[in-house]
Design a protein around this motif. Sequence first.
Motif, short mmCIF file in Angstrom:
data_model
loop_
_atom_site.label_atom_id
_atom_site.label_comp_id
_atom_site.label_asym_id
_atom_site.label_seq_id
_atom_site.Cartn_x
_atom_site.Cartn_y
_atom_site.Cartn_z
N LYS A 62 -19.27 7.73 10.07
CA LYS A 62 -18.15 7.89 9.16
C LYS A 62 -16.95 7.07 9.65
CE LYS A 62 -15.46 11.52 7.02
NZ LYS A 62 -15.00 12.87 7.25
N TYR A 63 -16.73 7.09 10.95
CA TYR A 63 -15.60 6.36 11.53
C TYR A 63 -15.73 4.87 11.21
CZ TYR A 63 -12.20 4.69 14.94
OH TYR A 63 -11.13 4.08 15.55
N LEU A 64 -16.96 4.35 11.34
CA LEU A 64 -17.16 2.91 11.15
C LEU A 64 -17.13 2.51 9.68
CD1 LEU A 64 -19.94 2.12 13.78
CD2 LEU A 64 -17.50 1.60 13.90
N PHE A 65 -17.76 3.33 8.84
CA PHE A 65 -17.96 2.89 7.46
C PHE A 65 -16.91 3.39 6.48
CE2 PHE A 65 -22.25 2.64 9.43
CZ PHE A 65 -22.31 1.25 9.47
N ARG A 66 -16.11 4.36 6.90
CA ARG A 66 -15.03 4.81 6.01
C ARG A 66 -13.71 4.79 6.76
NH1 ARG A 66 -17.57 10.11 3.33
NH2 ARG A 66 -19.54 9.20 2.69
N PRO A 67 -13.23 3.58 7.07
CA PRO A 67 -12.01 3.47 7.90
C PRO A 67 -10.81 4.17 7.28
CG PRO A 67 -12.93 1.29 7.35
CD PRO A 67 -13.74 2.29 6.61
N SER A 68 -10.78 4.28 5.96
CA SER A 68 -9.60 4.87 5.33
C SER A 68 -9.51 6.37 5.64
CB SER A 68 -9.66 4.66 3.82
OG SER A 68 -10.83 5.27 3.31
N GLU A 69 -10.65 6.99 6.01
CA GLU A 69 -10.61 8.45 6.26
C GLU A 69 -10.46 8.80 7.74
OE1 GLU A 69 -13.92 10.40 4.34
OE2 GLU A 69 -13.75 9.05 2.62
#
Lengths: 365, 361
Positions: free
Chosen positions: A184-191
């Motif tokens: 999640k950290y890598l692929f959804r930087p906005s979150e």
Amino acid sequence: MTHTTLSPSELESFGAEIDALLTRTKADLGERDTRYIRRVVRVQRGLEAAGRALLFASGFSPLFPVVWALGTGALAASKILENMEIGHNVLHGQYDFTNDPTLSSQTYEWDIVCPSEQWRHSHNVLHHTYTNVRGVDHDLGYRMLRVDPSQPWTPLALLQPLSTLVLGLLFQWGVAAHDIDMPKYLFRPSERTEEQREKVRELFAKAKKQLRKDYVLFPLLAGPFALHVLAGNLVANVVRNVWSFLVIFCGHFPEGTETFPPEALDGETRGGFYLRQLRGSANFEGSWLLHVASGHLSHQIEHHMFPDVPAHRYPEMAREVRAICGKYGVAYNSSSLSSQVWSVAKKIVRLAFPSAGGDATPTAA
Amino acid sequence: MLDPLSWGARLASALVYPRTLDDFVGLVAPLRSRRAHHAEVVLVRRETYDTVTLVLRPGPHFPAHRAGQHTALTLEIDGVRRTRVFSIASAEPRAGERHRTIELTIRARPSGLVTPRLTGRDARALREGDIVELGAPRGDFVLGTPVPDRLLLVSGGSGITPVMAMLRTLVARRHRGEVVFLTWAKSPRDTLFRAELDAIAKAAPLTCPGLRIAVVHGPMSEGDLAARVPDLASWEVFACGPSGMLDVVRADLRKHGDLTKLHTEQFSAPTRPPAPEGEGGEVTFARSGKTAEGRGPILPMAEGAGLRPKHGCRIGICHTCVCRKVSGTTRDTATGALSTDGDVDIRICTSEPVGPVVVDL
């Protein structure tokens, strides 16, 4: 396999018997346990020093391959002991009773990339409290593998026989990425949250020191034999990775281990907690050395019932747990290491395909 | 040892990471450890039927003590580290000198967990050659410089140890001022350092002509000090003993002396019987200065008081909420086991107070 649900009153007395075993064991903790862990620490430090020294010496020795293999073996053994019997168990608070700052769960830093503090959260809090509860215990497949038929199939699952092998080789990095929810950290930087960023910073800081030690400083010190030392360190780390990966996978994913829906947690009693730990875990059998090398996680069932009891006590507790399980007619999943490895491998391969529906692994409610 | 800032030490630290150099040094040469002071037990000497003197050789980094100060002795009993505070009974080293050895004289507290194991007839907790941990010497119960002209050293029972350190120091320095050393003991067989006190008294005309020593048996009563020491108000008084005795000293000085010249030291922690099941108690959160009172686990009490302690499972599994208990008794709600020691780690989600408790939150 036997599949017993206990009546509420049975569940209560089952819980009371396990509780009594816990109380009895805790009252008996003392010099024997302190002496044991100190001895393991001494052996581990000795192996580490010997391993490093032999790797240095290997370049000067006419028996190069033998000395190199001995050095790498000693270093791998030291890393395994430090990771499993010392690090994992100390971080569980198993030796907090000694009041010794060098054995304290709050301050011990173990010799793998995952910062102790993050591991204590993902492992002690999430995994040990919500063991095998779907959607809460992220150790169920580590957010990347399909280890239970209830997990939705995606085409990515087809790769999992391969990705499991890669995970095994790089296991310490998988453990390190776990608490951060790296995908999640890598692929959804906005979150990304500030907490996540802080954890990533801590992880990078530790990873830098870990890599610097094994792959820069020790090799440089060896001068012309830098490559010998670098290769030895790399192999030792990989051996430790693969071994801890095997131990952990055999603890929760062989056939017969069950998973639970989130509702299982509602109003769960002490007996219910113990029963869930029992059904979600599996043991493997073997020699004394195998148990020590696994940090006694060969007794995953007892570890999940009594996570903060010094692990070298599990073999003797297991005899009683087994007898109690027999009395209540609940299954106790225990088999040889090789058959548990085989069982996990079959499951990983089978669940790579969508056709393996829900009937192969019964899922308890 | 290497200079910790030197490149060598930095390289070594990087090589042993995440262990520290001390983790290795401590295994082979514990006295050289820098994480904590250690000492080797050189001699265990029986003083009386219930007291023992430990002669300890501290490591090279141990700071010199001043006569009257105390140290925290940590040793392992049944696999658990226990820390207790004792006065140092030996003379302070000369200025600029280092200790070769220090001595602790320890009397058994019958209900104690540690002292009976050190002093009993078959005491096995410590033997010559063992390594113990020592805290740096602390305490303000020390002679000023220069030493007052008229010095009155008063003690009762095992309270003799810090003033014995003062006496030994004055004798070693051949102190010329007036010193009166009065000690109260229950009976002759309870008297500590009897032979040494006799020897010092005998040699006093040559070494310290202004020194008088008296050993009194039985309890101290009001008026005793004034009866033995003329012109009480002119003396600087150092007193150490049980609280009842110190009360008598204060009363005498109030009447016949000068309370502002009194220095006291007291150790005997009041022993409190464990409270009955489920009594609860008051919890003081030392760092935040807050308090809470009630029964049951400390974690919800802390949260009720507006604190946000770190926690995880809340059922005693994960050890996230472990924090330091400074003092007091707690009960483990899962096993019922009591924790009576101070300065130990407890899980606040499964520890309930039994009487007053202080935690570091």
